[in-house]
Enzyme design. Structure first.
Site, PDB file in Angstrom:
ATOM      1  CB  CYS A  76      -0.992  -0.029   1.156  1.00  0.00           C
ATOM      2  SG  CYS A  76      -2.315   1.213   0.975  1.00  0.00           S
ATOM      3  CG  HIS A 178      -4.066  -3.315   2.750  1.00  0.00           C
ATOM      4  ND1 HIS A 178      -3.061  -2.928   3.619  1.00  0.00           N
ATOM      5  CD2 HIS A 178      -4.646  -2.179   2.295  1.00  0.00           C
ATOM      6  CE1 HIS A 178      -3.051  -1.602   3.697  1.00  0.00           C
ATOM      7  NE2 HIS A 178      -3.991  -1.124   2.903  1.00  0.00           N
ATOM      8  CD  GLU A 180      -2.064  -6.058   5.132  1.00  0.00           C
ATOM      9  OE1 GLU A 180      -2.199  -4.848   5.405  1.00  0.00           O
ATOM     10  OE2 GLU A 180      -1.487  -6.462   4.093  1.00  0.00           O
TER      11      GLU A 180
END
Length: 199
Positions: A76, A178, A180
């Protein structure tokens, strides 16, 4: 083992939780001396690119990051830091990619920030996207994007206009989304990064 650049501008908890889920070992890079402990590096980041670059400068890690030969992944804002310049704060970045980070044109893209799940055009030959199908959905939250460039764009997304969902150059990689927060596909990408070898 993965070293996470800990410079006060990253979403560390979500990232470490994802690394824990897939069984990857990691530690924090707080000083230049910490870098040598790890065979690959992640630069996380949320929020304002200009402010994040200021924090990275304050950490004293910038010259060491720019010289790295081991795999590096920016996530990001961490990806935007790899570019030459960001309109967010009108700030110079790390200049590892000759690209600009630009603000979305509301007339082209509609609602800004670009927030939520979006499909990504995945190339067949990218080690970062191994075992990930084309048009897989990843989770995005951003108001600024990295311009599409055929030389450095490793994966493309469209939000009113095409932009770089991922970039790569030598040992440096970046993803705008992202991983994650992107479920199994994001976890696979993190696993892929953990095995990338640089010739």
């Amino acid at each position: 083992m993965i070293g996470i650049i800990n410079y006060g501008a990253g979403n560390i908890f979500s990232l470490t939780a994802a690394l824990d889920r897939v069984g990857l070992t990691y530690g924090m890079v707080n000083t230049a001396d910490d870098i040598d402990q790890y065979d690959r590096i992640i630069i996380p980041g949320v929020g304002h690119a200009g402010a994040a670059m200021d924090k990275l400068q304050e950490s004293g890690l910038v010259p060491y990051i720019k010289k790295l030969k081991k795999p590096v992944l920016g996530i990001c804002v961490g990806m935007q830091l790899l570019t030459a310049f960001s309109e967010e704060g009108n700030a110079e970045m790390l200049k590892l990619f000759p690209l600009k980070t630009l603000h979305f044109d509301v007339e082209k893209s509609g609602k800004v920030p670009h927030m939520g799940w979006n499909s990504v055009s995945v190339p067949a030959n990218s080690p970062l996207f191994a075992h990930i199908e084309d048009q897989t959905y990843f989770y995005f939250v951003h108001s600024y994007f990295i311009e599409f460039d055929a030389t450095y764009t490793a994966a493309k997304c469209v939000y009113g206009q095409p932009f770089s969902a991922a970039i790569s150059k030598d040992n440096f990689f970046g993803v705008q989304f992202h991983p994650e927060k992107s479920g199994k596909a994001g976890e696979q990408l993190l696993l892929n990064f953990s095995t990338i070898q640089i010739d």
